[in-house]
Write an enzyme that holds these catalytic residues in place. Structure first.
Site, PDB file in Angstrom:
ATOM      1  N   ARG A  15       5.808  -8.600   9.983  1.00  0.00           N
ATOM      2  CA  ARG A  15       6.257  -9.984   9.979  1.00  0.00           C
ATOM      3  C   ARG A  15       7.774 -10.133  10.112  1.00  0.00           C
ATOM      4  O   ARG A  15       8.283 -11.210  10.350  1.00  0.00           O
ATOM      5  CB  ARG A  15       5.744 -10.682   8.697  1.00  0.00           C
ATOM      6  CG  ARG A  15       4.235 -10.868   8.694  1.00  0.00           C
ATOM      7  CD  ARG A  15       3.691 -11.209   7.309  1.00  0.00           C
ATOM      8  NE  ARG A  15       3.505 -10.027   6.474  1.00  0.00           N
ATOM      9  CZ  ARG A  15       3.002 -10.050   5.240  1.00  0.00           C
ATOM     10  NH1 ARG A  15       2.658 -11.200   4.690  1.00  0.00           N
ATOM     11  NH2 ARG A  15       2.847  -8.935   4.544  1.00  0.00           N
ATOM     12  N   GLN A  72       3.112   8.794   4.060  1.00  0.00           N
ATOM     13  CA  GLN A  72       1.784   8.172   4.125  1.00  0.00           C
ATOM     14  C   GLN A  72       1.467   7.959   5.602  1.00  0.00           C
ATOM     15  O   GLN A  72       2.083   7.133   6.259  1.00  0.00           O
ATOM     16  CB  GLN A  72       1.768   6.831   3.385  1.00  0.00           C
ATOM     17  CG  GLN A  72       0.371   6.217   3.338  1.00  0.00           C
ATOM     18  CD  GLN A  72       0.399   4.718   3.034  1.00  0.00           C
ATOM     19  OE1 GLN A  72       1.431   4.065   3.163  1.00  0.00           O
ATOM     20  NE2 GLN A  72      -0.733   4.185   2.641  1.00  0.00           N
TER      21      GLN A  72
END
Ligand code: UD1
Ligand code: CA
Length: 453
Positions: A15, A72
């Site tokens: 975003r 990750q």
């Protein structure tokens, strides 16, 4: 008792619509990530662990050895992100604070309170909540009829009734470490988004009949999370207010704090007045009783006491005491103005020292020079320091008088008490107490004056 922070910073930050990883976007001069790590310091005892993923290389490079990094890959949600820290921390810490790197306004005090609450909790986790009218897409805190926390429900799965809940999940948790690692493996994949939500861990504790504690916060400003650049600007404004208040409470005056932009780490002494539209950047240190601004930019500079700086730009400069500058003066790196220097409009100084009491009133460029005490630099004086290949030095003695529009062609030395006539082009050294003049204009012909009107 060991407390370790796990900071989740692997998300893509879609975003933000940016090439820069979200957590590296700056707020008042430091990346978002820096602010969170600073706030975690007083509440933790060990080196923090940062979970990186999107933009991992850039984030790791920024962190250096200030944090342990775990990767990750792929990014399967906040629960999955927290799990990545297990191999590094298992049996190494008593408590784990998990928080998100996009919450840069949380204070050290708040994290300390969270850890304190968890230490007194017989259950496995405590979390931070806030009561607010604007839900901003945060998870809602569902409580049982007896008032205890039952679950966190993410907005997009919340029922219309749950959406009305005013207590929100801030995104800061403190866990008993052993319980955390085991519970993370029990979180199920969210069927809609295919992600593992850390927030589901609350229900696991409740299912096991273990108490979940909440620290309920009332300062919504502190819990601003950043998902878009609109949020970023809100956080910047809030942080600016916080920084400015601290300076004002320490004795600095501001005519209009809303248009006074001071980065974290800037130091200002008491009775200094910072005028509107002034920007103080990076490691700037300002002493007492100065007037800085309006319309001034200072970066990485040191300013003594009792100086006046009006509408000027200073970068990598040093000012001693009682210096009077501007409007429209520019100091570049290595400019050193000693006490009682006067530098008026449209001057530029770079890599030069102006000794005590030098006056340089108008339109001059001084580069790679040393100017002796009390010397007067006339309007339009230029040190021609660059020969196309290298920078050459100019040295002027004390009590010298450089006439208007003098060109000082470096390398060059002018002695104490030397004088140059207006418009002189000086190419050879001038001894002490010697006057040089150059190319005075001579009459060429008589002109006929045209009558006007
Ligand atoms: C999250 C919380 C929400 C809370 C809000 C507060 C979850 C499921 N929701 O929502 O309850 O009200 O924060 O700000 O936790 N991240 C990873 N790996 C991932 C996904 C995310 O490291 O796979 C990191 C992101 O970089 C970010 C943080 O986790 O720093 C939070 O992720 P984000 O997607 O912003 O969560 P929210 O939708 O804000
Ligand atoms: Ca977020």
């Amino acid at each position: 008792m060991k407390v370790t922070a796990v900071l989740l910073a692997a998300g893509q930050g879609t975003r933000m619509k940016s090439d820069l990883p979200k957590v590296l976007h700056p707020l008042c001069g430091k990346p978002m990530l820096w602010h969170v790590l600073e706030a975690l310091k007083p509440a933790t005892t060990e080196k923090p662990v940062v979970v990186v993923g999107h933009g991992a290389e850039e984030v790791k490079k920024y962190l250096g050895d200030s944090a342990e990094c775990v990767l990750q890959e792929p990014q399967l949600g906040t629960g999955h992100a927290a799990m990545q820290a297990e191999s590094l921390l298992k049996s190494k810490t008593d408590y784990v604070i998990v928080t998100y790197a996009d919450m840069p306004l949380l204070r050290g005090e708040t994290f300390k309170q969270l850890v304190e609450t968890q230490r007194l909790n017989s259950g496995p986790l405590s979390l931070l909540t806030v009561i607010a009218d604007d839900p901003r897409g945060f998870g809602r805190i569902v409580r049982k009829t007896d008032g205890t926390v039952e679950a966190i429900v993410e907005e997009y799965v919340a029922t219309p009734q749950q959406r009305e809940i005013k207590e929100l999940n801030v995104g800061a948790y403190c866990f008993k470490a052993d319980w955390l690692w085991a519970a993370l493996h029990r979180i199920e994949k969210n069927p809609k988004k295919g992600e593992y939500y850390l927030t589901d861990i609350v229900e696991l504790a409740v299912k096991d009949n273990l108490p979940v504690q909440a620290v309920v916060h009332d300062d919504f400003i502190e819990t601003i999370g950043i998902n878009t650049r609109v949020h970023l600007s809100e956080a910047e404004a809030a942080l600016r207010t916080r920084i400015n208040h601290e300076h004002m409470l320490n004795g600095v005056s501001m005519i209009d704090p809303a248009s006074t932009y001071i980065e974290v780490g800037v130091k200002i002494g008491k009775d200094t007045i910072v005028m509107p539209n002034t920007y103080l950047h990076e490691n700037t240190v300002i002493g007492e009783r100065n007037v800085v601004g309006p319309n001034t930019i200072v970066r990485n500079s040191t300013i003594g006491n009792d100086c006046k700086i009006l509408a000027s730009v200073l970068e990598g400069a040093v000012l001693e005491d009682d210096v009077d500058m501007g409007p429209f003066a520019r100091l570049r790196k290595g400019a050193h103005l000693k006490s009682h220097v006067h530098m008026g409009n449209f001057g530029e100084v770079k890599d030069s020292t102006l000794h005590e009491g030098v006056k340089m009133g108008h339109f001059s460029y001084i580069g790679n020079a040393k100017i002796g005490a009390r010397t007067n630099i006339g309007a339009g004086t230029i040190t021609a320091n660059y020969d196309g290949e290298k920078k050459n030095p100019t040295e002027i003695g004390e009590d010298a008088f450089i006439g208007s529009d003098t060109m000082l062609v470096a390398p060059l030395k002018l002695g104490d008490g030397a004088r140059t006539g207006a418009g002189a082009i000086v190419t050879k050294n001038v001894p002490d107490d010697t006057l040089v003049v150059g190319m005075p204009a001579r009459a060429i012909r008589k002109l006929e004056r045209k009558k006007k009107g």
